[in-house]
Design an enzyme around this catalytic site. Structure first.
Site, PDB file in Angstrom:
ATOM      1  CE  LYS A 136      -1.854   1.955   3.612  1.00  0.00           C
ATOM      2  NZ  LYS A 136      -2.658   2.297   4.802  1.00  0.00           N
ATOM      3  CG  ASP A 154      -7.531   3.438   1.711  1.00  0.00           C
ATOM      4  OD1 ASP A 154      -8.364   2.871   0.953  1.00  0.00           O
ATOM      5  OD2 ASP A 154      -7.652   4.628   2.078  1.00  0.00           O
TER       6      ASP A 154
END
Length: 254
Positions: A136, A154
């Site tokens: 991420k 996310d």
């Protein structure tokens, strides 16, 4: 989507149907949030890397309050590698988990000096080896500091991908890879930003604003939140609120 004209969408049942749904959603999100971007403030790849580490379990708003003083004091990998731990922890304390984050930031500076001549690399395979970096964080940095496309999964994007019926996966890496297969690479970063905006402003975790949602006709989870215009409109947040309500035929304050 017109007010009062929504029929709950079915969950796309095949890979082709999911791909078509994802691309339709990408088109709608582009209308909703044409100016979506990373909401962390930064001027260099290293600043974005540090800000993204700080954003774990913390709002971007809070991080942006902390980073001006931080970035003024620590400008290079050398600065972070040699940071006084107690001083750094105090500066980032309000972002939460400050000891772990300080470890990651100091470790990041040291790793960059030892392996990358003090510069942040621009390859996923290198970034994921750095302290404080997973896929991420790496995709945030790649997409916004280096212009290398990446899907950033996310909590918002993961939640929306499941609500939209694009995936059943809960593991962020699996969600990322499934979305990668549905969307052209050129759309990956933009889709991530726009979906995250949608999750923060409209499709909230506990009570989505279903009755004021521009992508409602594409959503199998329509009705998880209020569908009445007034209660739904009250849930829409952010400076884009007038634009978002106008898209669905509602006036601000409806």
């Amino acid at each position: 989507m017109k007010k009062g004209a929504v029929k709950k969408a079915v969950v796309p049942a095949t890979p082709l149907a999911r791909t078509r749904r994802a691309r339709k959603l990408a088109g709608q999100l582009a209308v909703e949030f044409p100016d979506a971007k990373c909401e962390l403030d930064f001027t260099t790849p290293l600043e974005l890397a540090v800000a993204t580490i700080l954003s774990a379990q913390c709002t971007d708003v809070r991080v942006n309050l902390v980073t001006p003083a931080l970035f003024a004091k620590y400008r290079t990998a050398v600065d972070y590698a040699g940071a006084d731990r107690m001083e750094l922890e105090e500066m980032i304390r309000s972002t939460g988990f400050f000891r772990n984050k300080a470890n990651s930031i100091i470790g990041l500076g040291q790793a960059l000096l030892e392996r990358f001549d003090g510069e942040l690399p621009n390859r996923l395979d290198d970034l994921i080896t750095l302290p404080g970096f997973g896929r991420k964080t790496s995709n945030v940095v790649l997409g916004h500091a280096f212009g290398v496309p990446g899907i950033t999964v996310d909590t918002h994007l993961g939640r929306l991908a499941r609500r939209w019926g694009l995936t059943k996966e809960t593991d962020p890496v699996r969600v990322e890879l499934e979305l990668n297969a549905m969307l052209p690479p050129a759309d990956w970063t933009r889709f991530s930003d726009q979906a995250i905006y949608h999750g923060r402003r409209v499709c909230h975790a506990k009570k989505p604003a279903c009755g004021a949602c521009f992508v409602a006709e594409l959503c199998p989870s329509y009705g998880d939140g209020p569908i009445e215009p007034g209660p739904a409109a009250a849930l829409v947040a952010g400076q884009e609120r007038p634009h978002l309500l106008a898209l669905v035929g509602l006036a601000d304050g409806a």
